[in-house]
Design a protein around this motif. Structure first.
Motif, mmCIF file in Angstrom:
data_model
loop_
_atom_site.group_PDB
_atom_site.id
_atom_site.type_symbol
_atom_site.label_atom_id
_atom_site.label_comp_id
_atom_site.label_asym_id
_atom_site.label_seq_id
_atom_site.Cartn_x
_atom_site.Cartn_y
_atom_site.Cartn_z
ATOM 1 N N GLU A 1 0.828 -1.203 0.000
ATOM 2 C CA GLU A 1 0.000 0.000 0.000
ATOM 3 C C GLU A 1 0.865 1.256 0.000
ATOM 4 O OE1 GLU A 1 -3.046 -0.117 3.013
ATOM 5 O OE2 GLU A 1 -3.404 2.029 2.775
ATOM 6 N N GLU A 2 1.928 1.247 0.813
ATOM 7 C CA GLU A 2 2.818 2.407 0.870
ATOM 8 C C GLU A 2 3.527 2.614 -0.457
ATOM 9 O OE1 GLU A 2 3.024 4.623 3.248
ATOM 10 O OE2 GLU A 2 1.510 3.513 4.381
ATOM 11 N N VAL A 3 3.970 1.513 -1.060
ATOM 12 C CA VAL A 3 4.661 1.612 -2.349
ATOM 13 C C VAL A 3 3.706 2.181 -3.402
ATOM 14 C CG1 VAL A 3 5.689 0.261 -4.232
ATOM 15 C CG2 VAL A 3 6.343 -0.200 -1.862
ATOM 16 N N GLN A 4 2.496 1.669 -3.415
ATOM 17 C CA GLN A 4 1.532 2.157 -4.410
ATOM 18 C C GLN A 4 1.233 3.637 -4.198
ATOM 19 O OE1 GLN A 4 -1.554 -0.802 -3.915
ATOM 20 N NE2 GLN A 4 -1.065 -1.703 -5.883
ATOM 21 N N LYS A 5 1.113 4.030 -2.934
ATOM 22 C CA LYS A 5 0.866 5.445 -2.637
ATOM 23 C C LYS A 5 2.007 6.297 -3.156
ATOM 24 C CE LYS A 5 -0.903 5.229 1.711
ATOM 25 N NZ LYS A 5 -0.896 5.646 3.132
ATOM 26 N N HIS A 6 3.221 5.818 -2.905
ATOM 27 C CA HIS A 6 4.393 6.571 -3.346
ATOM 28 C C HIS A 6 4.417 6.673 -4.873
ATOM 29 C CE1 HIS A 6 8.631 7.982 -2.879
ATOM 30 N NE2 HIS A 6 8.689 7.551 -4.125
ATOM 31 N N LEU A 7 4.132 5.554 -5.526
ATOM 32 C CA LEU A 7 4.193 5.527 -6.988
ATOM 33 C C LEU A 7 3.180 6.485 -7.609
ATOM 34 C CD1 LEU A 7 4.639 1.701 -7.485
ATOM 35 C CD2 LEU A 7 6.293 3.462 -8.102
ATOM 36 N N GLU A 8 2.097 6.696 -6.906
ATOM 37 C CA GLU A 8 1.061 7.570 -7.461
ATOM 38 C C GLU A 8 1.536 9.007 -7.602
ATOM 39 O OE1 GLU A 8 -2.527 7.295 -5.196
ATOM 40 O OE2 GLU A 8 -2.764 5.165 -5.668
ATOM 41 N N HIS A 9 2.441 9.407 -6.706
ATOM 42 C CA HIS A 9 2.836 10.819 -6.759
ATOM 43 C C HIS A 9 4.298 11.015 -7.128
ATOM 44 C CE1 HIS A 9 5.108 10.825 -3.025
ATOM 45 N NE2 HIS A 9 4.159 10.097 -2.483
ATOM 46 N N CYS A 10 5.038 9.918 -7.349
ATOM 47 C CA CYS A 10 6.466 10.065 -7.644
ATOM 48 C C CYS A 10 6.753 9.618 -9.073
ATOM 49 C CB CYS A 10 7.298 9.264 -6.657
ATOM 50 S SG CYS A 10 9.063 9.473 -6.967
ATOM 51 N N GLU A 11 7.078 10.583 -9.925
ATOM 52 C CA GLU A 11 7.339 10.257 -11.327
ATOM 53 C C GLU A 11 8.610 9.449 -11.487
ATOM 54 O OE1 GLU A 11 7.318 13.625 -13.870
ATOM 55 O OE2 GLU A 11 5.422 14.380 -13.082
ATOM 56 N N ILE A 12 9.590 9.715 -10.644
ATOM 57 C CA ILE A 12 10.868 8.992 -10.752
ATOM 58 C C ILE A 12 10.632 7.508 -10.520
ATOM 59 C CG2 ILE A 12 13.148 8.689 -9.747
ATOM 60 C CD1 ILE A 12 13.042 11.655 -8.979
ATOM 61 N N CYS A 13 9.967 7.192 -9.435
ATOM 62 C CA CYS A 13 9.774 5.785 -9.106
ATOM 63 C C CYS A 13 8.823 5.117 -10.105
ATOM 64 C CB CYS A 13 9.259 5.646 -7.675
ATOM 65 S SG CYS A 13 10.520 6.081 -6.464
ATOM 66 N N SER A 14 7.854 5.857 -10.589
ATOM 67 C CA SER A 14 6.971 5.292 -11.609
ATOM 68 C C SER A 14 7.760 4.939 -12.863
ATOM 69 C CB SER A 14 5.875 6.295 -11.984
ATOM 70 O OG SER A 14 5.082 6.583 -10.870
ATOM 71 N N ALA A 15 8.672 5.828 -13.239
ATOM 72 C CA ALA A 15 9.483 5.568 -14.429
ATOM 73 C C ALA A 15 10.389 4.366 -14.203
ATOM 74 C CB ALA A 15 10.322 6.804 -14.771
ATOM 75 N N ILE A 16 10.951 4.287 -13.013
ATOM 76 C CA ILE A 16 11.824 3.156 -12.698
ATOM 77 C C ILE A 16 11.013 1.864 -12.700
ATOM 78 C CG2 ILE A 16 13.158 2.099 -10.841
ATOM 79 C CD1 ILE A 16 14.092 4.977 -10.165
ATOM 80 N N LEU A 17 9.839 1.922 -12.146
ATOM 81 C CA LEU A 17 8.978 0.733 -12.143
ATOM 82 C C LEU A 17 8.663 0.307 -13.574
ATOM 83 C CD1 LEU A 17 7.188 -1.310 -10.613
ATOM 84 C CD2 LEU A 17 5.336 0.336 -10.826
ATOM 85 N N ASP A 18 8.340 1.286 -14.414
ATOM 86 C CA ASP A 18 8.033 0.974 -15.815
ATOM 87 C C ASP A 18 9.212 0.318 -16.508
ATOM 88 O OD1 ASP A 18 5.462 1.750 -15.859
ATOM 89 O OD2 ASP A 18 5.792 3.649 -16.884
ATOM 90 N N SER A 19 10.404 0.910 -16.321
ATOM 91 C CA SER A 19 11.544 0.341 -17.047
ATOM 92 C C SER A 19 11.921 -1.015 -16.482
ATOM 93 C CB SER A 19 12.745 1.296 -17.061
ATOM 94 O OG SER A 19 12.905 1.865 -15.808
ATOM 95 N N THR A 20 11.771 -1.179 -15.185
ATOM 96 C CA THR A 20 12.052 -2.496 -14.599
ATOM 97 C C THR A 20 11.074 -3.525 -15.148
ATOM 98 O OG1 THR A 20 12.768 -1.385 -12.584
ATOM 99 C CG2 THR A 20 12.356 -3.743 -12.441
#
Ligand code: ZN
Length: 92
Positions: free
Chosen positions: A26-45
């Motif tokens: 839940e915390e990770v998902q919350k973070h991903l919702e507002h953090c473009e850096i981590c979203s991009a990293i998640l996408d590339s991973t």
């Protein structure tokens, strides 16, 4: 509990594998919702995993997560220091 980007990165492989505790997830998902850096990293991973899966090789290479973390660290330093400093380090 507030996750920083670095903490999210540590959980990315577990996130993609579906191995996270519900609370962490839940915390990770919350973070991903507002953090473009981590979203991009998640996408590339995820893209790496998809490419890997496409070749029917599902195991990550040894040291993958270490290299991933090292790369992420380097990227974050790039953010801090600015793109102008992106040169090769000499070995002399
Ligand atoms: Zn982040």
């Amino acid at each position: 509990m507030v996750l920083e980007c670095k903490h999210v990165w540590e959980h990315i492989s577990g996130y993609l594998d579906g191995n996270l505790d519900a609370a962490v997830l839940e915390e990770v998902q919350k973070h991903l919702e507002h953090c473009e850096i981590c979203s991009a990293i998640l996408d590339s991973t995820r893209n790496i995993l998809i490419l890997t899966a496409d070749e029917r090789v599902f195991e990550l290479p040894l040291g993958f997560s270490e290299r991933l973390h090292a790369r992420l660290e380097a990227e974050m330093q790039g953010f801090s220091y600015g793109a102008a400093a992106a040169g090769d380090e000499g070995d002399t």
